[in-house]
Design a protein around this motif. Structure first.
Motif, PDB file in Angstrom:
ATOM      1  N   VAL A  63       1.079  -1.276  -0.255  1.00  7.51           N
ATOM      2  CA  VAL A  63       0.028   0.123   0.018  1.00  7.51           C
ATOM      3  C   VAL A  63       0.865   1.220   0.046  1.00  7.51           C
ATOM      4  O   VAL A  63       0.602   2.236  -0.720  1.00  7.51           O
ATOM      5  CB  VAL A  63      -0.725   0.032   1.282  1.00  7.51           C
ATOM      6  CG1 VAL A  63      -1.677   1.590   1.483  1.00  7.51           C
ATOM      7  CG2 VAL A  63      -2.031  -1.151   1.107  1.00  7.51           C
ATOM      8  N   ALA A  64       1.890   1.350   0.961  1.00  7.94           N
ATOM      9  CA  ALA A  64       2.772   2.401   0.998  1.00  7.94           C
ATOM     10  C   ALA A  64       3.521   2.625  -0.688  1.00  7.94           C
ATOM     11  O   ALA A  64       3.733   3.827  -0.902  1.00  7.94           O
ATOM     12  CB  ALA A  64       3.951   2.193   1.971  1.00  7.94           C
ATOM     13  N   ALA A  65       3.753   1.476  -1.105  1.00  9.43           N
ATOM     14  CA  ALA A  65       4.495   1.895  -2.608  1.00  9.43           C
ATOM     15  C   ALA A  65       3.583   2.478  -3.842  1.00  9.43           C
ATOM     16  O   ALA A  65       4.019   2.718  -4.708  1.00  9.43           O
ATOM     17  CB  ALA A  65       5.143   0.576  -2.944  1.00  9.43           C
ATOM     18  N   ASP A  66       2.354   1.906  -3.600  1.00  8.25           N
ATOM     19  CA  ASP A  66       1.473   2.190  -4.510  1.00  8.25           C
ATOM     20  C   ASP A  66      -0.027   2.343  -3.928  1.00  8.25           C
ATOM     21  O   ASP A  66      -0.846   1.774  -4.331  1.00  8.25           O
ATOM     22  CB  ASP A  66       1.356   1.422  -5.798  1.00  8.25           C
ATOM     23  CG  ASP A  66       0.525   1.562  -6.729  1.00  8.25           C
ATOM     24  OD1 ASP A  66      -0.087   2.813  -6.881  1.00  8.25           O
ATOM     25  OD2 ASP A  66       0.272   0.865  -7.827  1.00  8.25           O
ATOM     26  N   PRO A  67      -0.232   3.422  -3.300  1.00 11.66           N
ATOM     27  CA  PRO A  67      -1.754   3.801  -2.558  1.00 11.66           C
ATOM     28  C   PRO A  67      -2.737   3.907  -3.834  1.00 11.66           C
ATOM     29  O   PRO A  67      -3.812   2.961  -3.290  1.00 11.66           O
ATOM     30  CB  PRO A  67      -1.386   5.088  -1.876  1.00 11.66           C
ATOM     31  CG  PRO A  67      -0.098   5.373  -1.966  1.00 11.66           C
ATOM     32  CD  PRO A  67       0.553   4.803  -3.103  1.00 11.66           C
ATOM     33  N   VAL A  68      -2.501   4.405  -4.611  1.00 13.27           N
ATOM     34  CA  VAL A  68      -3.620   4.492  -5.658  1.00 13.27           C
ATOM     35  C   VAL A  68      -3.881   3.121  -6.198  1.00 13.27           C
ATOM     36  O   VAL A  68      -5.066   2.811  -6.489  1.00 13.27           O
ATOM     37  CB  VAL A  68      -3.418   5.657  -6.770  1.00 13.27           C
ATOM     38  CG1 VAL A  68      -4.432   5.600  -7.810  1.00 13.27           C
ATOM     39  CG2 VAL A  68      -3.460   7.069  -5.912  1.00 13.27           C
ATOM     40  N   GLY A  69      -2.866   2.311  -6.793  1.00 15.14           N
ATOM     41  CA  GLY A  69      -3.000   1.307  -7.263  1.00 15.14           C
ATOM     42  C   GLY A  69      -3.596   0.160  -6.488  1.00 15.14           C
ATOM     43  O   GLY A  69      -4.471  -0.815  -6.977  1.00 15.14           O
ATOM     44  N   GLU A  70      -3.064   0.371  -5.234  1.00 16.09           N
ATOM     45  CA  GLU A  70      -3.622  -0.755  -4.203  1.00 16.09           C
ATOM     46  C   GLU A  70      -5.426  -0.449  -3.622  1.00 16.09           C
ATOM     47  O   GLU A  70      -6.023  -1.430  -3.384  1.00 16.09           O
ATOM     48  CB  GLU A  70      -2.715  -0.926  -3.164  1.00 16.09           C
ATOM     49  CG  GLU A  70      -1.251  -1.417  -3.491  1.00 16.09           C
ATOM     50  CD  GLU A  70      -1.608  -2.807  -3.888  1.00 16.09           C
ATOM     51  OE1 GLU A  70      -2.579  -3.709  -3.490  1.00 16.09           O
ATOM     52  OE2 GLU A  70      -0.816  -3.372  -4.579  1.00 16.09           O
ATOM     53  N   LEU A  71      -5.413   0.847  -3.354  1.00 17.88           N
ATOM     54  CA  LEU A  71      -6.548   1.192  -2.547  1.00 17.88           C
ATOM     55  C   LEU A  71      -7.511   1.879  -3.654  1.00 17.88           C
ATOM     56  O   LEU A  71      -8.852   1.888  -3.387  1.00 17.88           O
ATOM     57  CB  LEU A  71      -6.300   2.227  -1.535  1.00 17.88           C
ATOM     58  CG  LEU A  71      -5.317   1.648  -0.634  1.00 17.88           C
ATOM     59  CD1 LEU A  71      -5.245   2.605   0.589  1.00 17.88           C
ATOM     60  CD2 LEU A  71      -5.996   0.158   0.225  1.00 17.88           C
ATOM     61  N   GLY A  72      -7.185   2.489  -4.634  1.00 17.79           N
ATOM     62  CA  GLY A  72      -8.109   3.302  -5.644  1.00 17.79           C
ATOM     63  C   GLY A  72      -8.133   4.618  -5.130  1.00 17.79           C
ATOM     64  O   GLY A  72      -8.083   5.138  -3.948  1.00 17.79           O
ATOM     65  N   GLU A  73      -8.340   5.589  -6.366  1.00 14.69           N
ATOM     66  CA  GLU A  73      -8.414   7.010  -5.865  1.00 14.69           C
ATOM     67  C   GLU A  73      -9.387   7.464  -5.090  1.00 14.69           C
ATOM     68  O   GLU A  73      -9.400   8.189  -4.155  1.00 14.69           O
ATOM     69  CB  GLU A  73      -8.409   7.774  -7.387  1.00 14.69           C
ATOM     70  CG  GLU A  73      -8.358   9.259  -7.216  1.00 14.69           C
ATOM     71  CD  GLU A  73      -6.990   9.644  -7.196  1.00 14.69           C
ATOM     72  OE1 GLU A  73      -6.722  10.368  -6.148  1.00 14.69           O
ATOM     73  OE2 GLU A  73      -6.206   9.069  -7.460  1.00 14.69           O
ATOM     74  N   ALA A  74     -10.553   6.796  -5.171  1.00 12.93           N
ATOM     75  CA  ALA A  74     -11.849   6.978  -4.275  1.00 12.93           C
ATOM     76  C   ALA A  74     -11.616   6.869  -2.907  1.00 12.93           C
ATOM     77  O   ALA A  74     -12.017   7.781  -1.928  1.00 12.93           O
ATOM     78  CB  ALA A  74     -12.998   6.094  -4.795  1.00 12.93           C
ATOM     79  N   SER A  75     -10.719   5.842  -2.528  1.00 14.28           N
ATOM     80  CA  SER A  75     -10.618   5.520  -1.263  1.00 14.28           C
ATOM     81  C   SER A  75      -9.811   6.825  -0.530  1.00 14.28           C
ATOM     82  O   SER A  75      -9.987   7.173   0.657  1.00 14.28           O
ATOM     83  CB  SER A  75      -9.638   4.300  -1.088  1.00 14.28           C
ATOM     84  OG  SER A  75      -9.526   4.019   0.440  1.00 14.28           O
TER      85      SER A  75
END
Length: 103
Positions: A63-75
């Motif tokens: 998650v730290a390495a790719d927050p948008v990719g892992e969690l999504g922009e909406a999150s």
């Protein structure tokens, strides 16, 4: 991330736990330590491993390495809105803050 990953939980030793129940659930040999909890998530004390990825990185690191990719922009947008509104971190209605994501 575009695919789901297999999370491997972390068994937590607790004096009141069973010495056999969690290992049996996981199909593992008991190690003699009492275990009472299985943690699935990115908690800094025991993040789950992404066991189907090379090197089995932990969920918090992914998650730290790719927050948008892992969690999504909406999150992340929801997190930012709650921060701006001053919603306390321990508010029961608040979305949880992703580890490694600066507010």
């Amino acid at each position: 991330m575009t695919a789901l990953s297999l999370l491997s939980p972390v068994a937590r030793a607790c004096p009141w736990g069973s010495r056999t129940a969690i290992p049996a659930l996981l199909g593992q040999r008991p190690d003699g330590e009492p275990q009472a909890e299985l943690w699935f998530g990115a908690h800094h004390a025991a993040p789950s491993l992404l066991s189907d990825l090379p090197g089995s990185p932990d969920l918090a690191a992914a998650v730290a390495a790719d927050p948008v990719g892992e969690l999504g922009e909406a999150s992340l947008d929801g997190h930012d809105r709650e921060e701006a509104a001053g919603v306390p971190l321990n508010a029961p209605h608040r979305a949880r803050v992703p580890l490694g994501v600066a507010s």
